[in-house]
Enzyme design. Structure first.
Site, short mmCIF file in Angstrom:
data_model
loop_
_atom_site.label_atom_id
_atom_site.label_comp_id
_atom_site.label_asym_id
_atom_site.label_seq_id
_atom_site.Cartn_x
_atom_site.Cartn_y
_atom_site.Cartn_z
N LYS B 55 51.57 24.32 11.57
CA LYS B 55 52.78 23.51 12.18
C LYS B 55 53.64 24.99 12.55
O LYS B 55 54.55 24.98 13.31
CB LYS B 55 53.70 22.85 11.37
CG LYS B 55 52.87 21.69 11.09
CD LYS B 55 53.58 20.26 11.88
CE LYS B 55 53.16 18.94 11.85
NZ LYS B 55 53.81 17.79 12.25
N SER B 80 58.64 15.49 7.25
CA SER B 80 58.34 15.30 5.94
C SER B 80 57.98 16.71 5.23
O SER B 80 57.90 16.72 4.18
CB SER B 80 57.12 14.17 5.84
OG SER B 80 56.08 14.88 6.46
#
Lengths: 320, 320
Positions: B55, B80
């Protein structure tokens, strides 16, 4: 006790001998650990080695050095785990049987791995005397060739090749840190530092609970294993009459660490480096972290000795 | 829903843009897993990426694409965990504030890591609606620039660079396997397979418990998140209107797996490859292991998405 030193050429020959059967393991770095230690730390990741530990090097070098006519009945040894796997793996490569004496407390993953290589496992009481007696019996009964886990010149030469690879990739390293149990890796690392490094000092990390190597240096004689428990289950044995003299002569220091320091260093490596290492492998980093004042701004190589952990059981650093 | 396709050049530009801030992660192989699957499997180890997950790529590409005059009030997002860290890391690189909305159930290690980058964490109820409402509020109150975790063209371009690197190292790969949550990695991987691969098929692994991507393909419309629990906590969200059309067009299949299959695959990787991966990362391998008949003797790339695990808590595959 006089020291027998394998030569630079002996270690180079050992390296060539085992190269077809081992991985050239990567060297890893971590910005956060550099920041914590104030050093540049280069981790030689022998947890990625064949059988999950550096012991593949020594075991293979010893097994491949045995004359063919003496190999027919196979190989035998005693070991709490990684040397056991190394000899089982070497026997499989040589297509001969292997008989491995393991303490009844040996971790299940290691026992399963030894059996997966096709070796026969013989259990004994978890102390050095019981191991040695049992392996003598096995040797006599089977005629298998015994390869000692560390007190063996070919094993020492093989273990030396990890530091040789690290120094060839990073010739500017100033210090090497390794764990010490029986001293095969430590004596081999001392030799490679001498032959392949530029003024490289070698330090060992040892659990305080099993500080017989530290005691040995203090007393100038081989101290027996303490028999104390430690989470670093690969480091419970005492030095040998081949490993000790080299270590006594060459090592710059043996730094002892507490069990909690080993746990923290192990967790740090798992969490930040995302690699699985066994407790014994965390001992040198724990020693560095506890002594950062002594080693400020140094370029340090650490040999991560192995990654064979029973993942089904609680990990040493987990809240139980 | 019409598909917007970033171009080959867009992905190349994204890669150049983020290269100074990311690691070129290694590609790992494992003889035992090759034997188990009957394939040659190449693992792109994004668990070794900055912030411990792929990410970082998308978050950085999006943040670095924002015009300077719009950046003054900082960045915000909801996630999250791994995208949260990615935006916190990007904000730190750009020296602007970051506001991160996280579900109250987010794992502690991820929350601590977000804060360690200097970001402010705002907790919300653990469902997609609550996240989206909270981040809108934060955006309004702070004026921070919102970067969506996956439904964002720059994020998709950034995630595409992982497969681009893998295909540049191994141009002969026939298949790529990735996990699917919101579809940022999957859509990006589809684009890189198209632009940088030679006839490469892309498959996604998805937990059966949260099979909304599988449902979306079946029904030809974006299915909402199921809301079911899964150990693969990064994969609970639904596809977006930017990721879905690319996936619908390009993906060769979505393979769903049971929780136990994820646990086993995760343990296999830790035990045999000696690397720490999070449950979401085990989903593609679990999908391959459950479908080896479909993929015999193929050369397969798997993107290991991340390694951020709370090591103090029991691991998903441990006996509790």
């Amino acid at each position: 006790m006089s020291a027998y030193y394998p030569s630079r050429q002996d270690i180079e020959t050992a390296h060539e001998r085992i190269l077809p059967y081992i991985h050239r393991t990567p060297v890893l770095t971590n910005a956060y650990i550099n920041q914590l230690t104030g050093c540049e730390v280069y981790f030689k990741a022998e947890n990625f080695q064949k059988i999950g530990a550096f012991k593949a090097r020594g075991g293979l070098n010893a097994a491949l050095s045995i004359p063919k006519e003496k190999l027919g009945k196979g190989l035998c040894t005693h070991s709490s785990g990684n040397h056991a796997q190394a000899i089982a793996y070497a026997a499989k490569m040589l297509q001969v049987p292997a008989f491995i004496v393991m303490p009844s407390t040996a971790n299940k993953v290691k026992v399963a791995a030894v059996r997966a290589y096709g070796a026969e496992v013989i259990f004994c009481e978890p102390n050095q005397k019981a191991r040695e007696e049992m392996v003598q019996r096995v040797e006599k009964e089977t005629g298998a060739y015994f390869i000692h886990p560390y007190n063996d010149i070919q094993v020492i030469e093989g273990q030396a090749t990890a530091a040789k690879e690290l120094l060839s990739a990073y010739p500017d390293l100033e210090l090497l840190f390794v764990p010490v149990g029986g001293g095969g890796l430590l004596s081999g690392t001392c030799l490679s530092a001498k032959y392949f490094g530029k003024d490289v000092k070698v330090y060992a990390g040892e659990p305080e609970a099993v500080n017989d190597a530290w005691q040995s240096i203090q007393q100038d004689t081989i101290a027996p294993a303490t028999g104390n428990p430690t989470i670093a289950d690969g480091l419970t044995v005492s030095l040998g009459n081949l490993t000790y003299p080299i270590i006594k002569q060459e090592v710059s220091g043996i730094l002892t660490v507490k069990e909690d320091e080993i746990r923290s260093a192990m967790k740090l490596v798992w969490e930040r480096m995302k690699i699985v290492i066994e407790p014994s492998s965390a001992v040198p980093l724990a020693a560095l972290l506890a002594n950062t004042d002594l080693f400020r701004a140094k370029k340090i190589g650490i040999i991560i000795s192995g990654g064979n952990v029973d993942l089904a059981a609680p990990l040493p650093f987990q809240a139980v």
